[in-house]
Design a protein around this motif. Sequence first.
Motif, mmCIF file in Angstrom:
data_model
loop_
_atom_site.group_PDB
_atom_site.id
_atom_site.type_symbol
_atom_site.label_atom_id
_atom_site.label_comp_id
_atom_site.label_asym_id
_atom_site.label_seq_id
_atom_site.Cartn_x
_atom_site.Cartn_y
_atom_site.Cartn_z
ATOM 1 N N ILE A 97 19.252 9.846 -8.003
ATOM 2 C CA ILE A 97 19.586 10.790 -6.923
ATOM 3 C C ILE A 97 18.427 10.900 -5.945
ATOM 4 N N ARG A 98 17.230 11.055 -6.463
ATOM 5 C CA ARG A 98 16.067 11.201 -5.588
ATOM 6 C C ARG A 98 15.845 9.947 -4.748
ATOM 7 N N ALA A 99 16.044 8.778 -5.354
ATOM 8 C CA ALA A 99 15.872 7.537 -4.599
ATOM 9 C C ALA A 99 16.917 7.430 -3.488
ATOM 10 N N LEU B 178 27.081 8.696 -6.083
ATOM 11 C CA LEU B 178 27.871 8.417 -7.292
ATOM 12 C C LEU B 178 28.168 6.929 -7.433
ATOM 13 N N ALA B 179 28.397 6.263 -6.304
ATOM 14 C CA ALA B 179 28.636 4.809 -6.367
ATOM 15 C C ALA B 179 27.396 4.074 -6.854
ATOM 16 N N ARG B 180 26.238 4.509 -6.380
ATOM 17 C CA ARG B 180 24.987 3.872 -6.837
ATOM 18 C C ARG B 180 24.762 4.121 -8.326
ATOM 19 N N LEU B 181 25.022 5.332 -8.762
ATOM 20 C CA LEU B 181 24.845 5.639 -10.178
ATOM 21 C C LEU B 181 25.849 4.889 -11.045
ATOM 22 N N GLU B 182 27.053 4.729 -10.541
ATOM 23 C CA GLU B 182 28.059 3.954 -11.276
ATOM 24 C C GLU B 182 27.613 2.509 -11.432
ATOM 25 N N GLU B 183 27.018 1.973 -10.373
ATOM 26 C CA GLU B 183 26.480 0.612 -10.440
ATOM 27 C C GLU B 183 25.360 0.537 -11.475
ATOM 28 N N ALA C 222 17.426 9.230 -15.811
ATOM 29 C CA ALA C 222 17.819 8.118 -14.950
ATOM 30 C C ALA C 222 18.680 8.600 -13.789
ATOM 31 N N VAL C 223 19.555 9.602 -14.036
ATOM 32 C CA VAL C 223 20.400 10.137 -12.965
ATOM 33 C C VAL C 223 19.544 10.847 -11.920
ATOM 34 N N PRO D 161 13.549 17.139 19.681
ATOM 35 C CA PRO D 161 13.687 18.013 18.508
ATOM 36 C C PRO D 161 13.610 17.188 17.221
ATOM 37 N N PRO D 162 13.074 17.745 16.185
ATOM 38 C CA PRO D 162 12.996 17.000 14.919
ATOM 39 C C PRO D 162 14.393 16.695 14.397
ATOM 40 N N PRO D 163 14.527 15.575 13.723
ATOM 41 C CA PRO D 163 15.867 15.236 13.213
ATOM 42 C C PRO D 163 16.349 16.296 12.231
ATOM 43 N N ASP D 164 17.638 16.542 12.278
ATOM 44 C CA ASP D 164 18.225 17.576 11.434
ATOM 45 C C ASP D 164 18.534 17.001 10.065
ATOM 46 N N LEU D 165 17.811 17.449 9.055
ATOM 47 C CA LEU D 165 18.017 16.968 7.687
ATOM 48 C C LEU D 165 18.822 17.956 6.848
ATOM 49 N N ARG D 166 19.390 18.952 7.528
ATOM 50 C CA ARG D 166 20.051 20.000 6.748
ATOM 51 C C ARG D 166 21.342 19.536 6.090
ATOM 52 N N ASN D 167 21.913 18.413 6.563
ATOM 53 C CA ASN D 167 23.140 17.925 5.935
ATOM 54 C C ASN D 167 22.899 17.245 4.599
ATOM 55 N N LEU D 168 21.632 16.959 4.282
ATOM 56 C CA LEU D 168 21.368 16.333 2.987
ATOM 57 C C LEU D 168 21.705 17.315 1.874
ATOM 58 N N PRO D 169 22.582 16.938 0.944
ATOM 59 C CA PRO D 169 22.946 17.862 -0.140
ATOM 60 C C PRO D 169 21.775 18.084 -1.091
ATOM 61 N N ARG D 170 21.796 19.205 -1.796
ATOM 62 C CA ARG D 170 20.741 19.522 -2.749
ATOM 63 C C ARG D 170 20.876 18.629 -3.996
ATOM 64 N N THR D 171 19.747 18.430 -4.648
ATOM 65 C CA THR D 171 19.734 17.587 -5.843
ATOM 66 C C THR D 171 20.623 18.158 -6.945
ATOM 67 N N ASP D 172 20.614 19.495 -7.098
ATOM 68 C CA ASP D 172 21.408 20.071 -8.188
ATOM 69 C C ASP D 172 22.902 19.882 -7.963
ATOM 70 N N ARG D 173 23.325 19.889 -6.678
ATOM 71 C CA ARG D 173 24.753 19.637 -6.409
ATOM 72 C C ARG D 173 25.126 18.224 -6.843
ATOM 73 N N LEU D 174 24.277 17.241 -6.501
ATOM 74 C CA LEU D 174 24.562 15.854 -6.863
ATOM 75 C C LEU D 174 24.470 15.655 -8.365
ATOM 76 N N LEU D 175 23.571 16.371 -9.019
ATOM 77 C CA LEU D 175 23.449 16.259 -10.470
ATOM 78 C C LEU D 175 24.706 16.791 -11.150
ATOM 79 N N GLU D 176 25.235 17.900 -10.634
ATOM 80 C CA GLU D 176 26.483 18.437 -11.193
ATOM 81 C C GLU D 176 27.635 17.460 -10.990
#
Length: 483
Positions: free
Chosen positions: A46-48, A74-79, A41-42, A11-26
Amino acid sequence: MTAPKSPPAAPPPDLRNLPRTDRLLEAAARAGLVARIGHGAVVEGIRAALDGHRQAILAGRPCPSPDAIERDVLARLEEAARGSLRPVVNATGVVIHTNLGRAPLSSAAIDAMRRAAEGYTNLEYDLEAGERGDRYGHAEAPLCRLTGAEAAVVVNNNASAVMLALAALMDAPPARGPDAAPALAPPDGLPEVVVSRGQLVEIGGGFRIPDVLRRSGAALVEVGTTNRTYLRDYEAAVGPRTRILLAVHRSNFRLSGFVHDTPLEELVELGRRRGLWVVDDLGSGTLLPTRPFGLGDEPTVQERVRAGADLVCFSGDKLLGAPQAGILAGRREAVLRVKRHPLMRALRVDKVTLAGLLATLAHYERGEAIRAIPVWRAIAATPEELRARAEAWRAALGDAGARCAVLPGRSAVGGGSLPEVTVPTFVLALPAGAPDALLARLRRGAPPVVGRIEEDRVVLDPRTVMPGEDDALVHAVRAALAT
């Protein structure tokens, strides 16, 4: 006979746990990261980060929870919000550390640069005459007083100073001597620069003297051997196309044993007699004698100017202790040719650099360089002072300090200056075991602390830790040891 059926595809790997970009942006906005580093830059960060997690999942690794991914982003963005160019605590003991920005500046130089940056200045404006003035005149007077030169000019670093000197003096000879050959017309070939084979050096970043010669439009004429070059070698190489005799000080390595270098005074005499320019690439020039500090006899700029070179080229951000700059000092005729060369505009320095250089030169003129300029203050620090400082660090670490030791060591000047010369110091040796991992934790601190490894232990040298950084260093060491 029926062929066996292929096993069903995984079965294809389940990517559904990846949060949406808008959630991370908020989440980044709530943490103040959008305001600190900007929306674009944010989003890019997030996309990277999401792409990294996506590739890991496709490679078969388990997908973290959405909350774990959010914390990671958030840790990456803080860095990223800290910026890529950061202050660090230099505990390596290398006073002029090229990778750590070379010479730290005095408080007076920093104040002068801040004042110049905050508003307008008379950089190229004559306040008395009310018309355009001379950008290069601001530093020329103090440089001439300190070095004994007839004239001086400042460019952006010593590599460009050497290139500009060669390019500016290549077109025509100076006032010609009694034995000089007639000037050569351009069609007969490239003008020539004569240099000893033992001085065809390469410094940091792949900067090579032969490459500089070629870029300046000269033909290189090598004389002598790697270890011994005599005046007669230069004399034999002088021909109708010869324009410059170049001396290059070996400031980042030493030759020892069966060695002979032609003294600069002899090159100057030959240049005067044959009507040739003499250029001295001193590299890391010092205005103070180095022997009183246990550093051997490094030639000073004043000595090289007195020897009679038409131009002496040296750095501003090494032993001088100023912002990055290249300085050309010497005879007025040669400096005027440099100022008039078209490359001068491309290599000139700005008002902020000039302000810092002028403030640094003022320390020398007031006789306070050793206590006011950080490079010389570090060089002049005594082993007793350094041991007391290392012991204070050890005591401030409390229980963690009980596993540390204060040990004798050696500090280096660095920055391509005074090769193989070290001075005694005392270091704080951190607990033994996994020194590379401990150094990495120190580098990840806030602020980062950079040390060195000796005998499988991380050691921190107080010689290069700036005044006022002790508490930050102790905090960083305590945190690194507790991890």
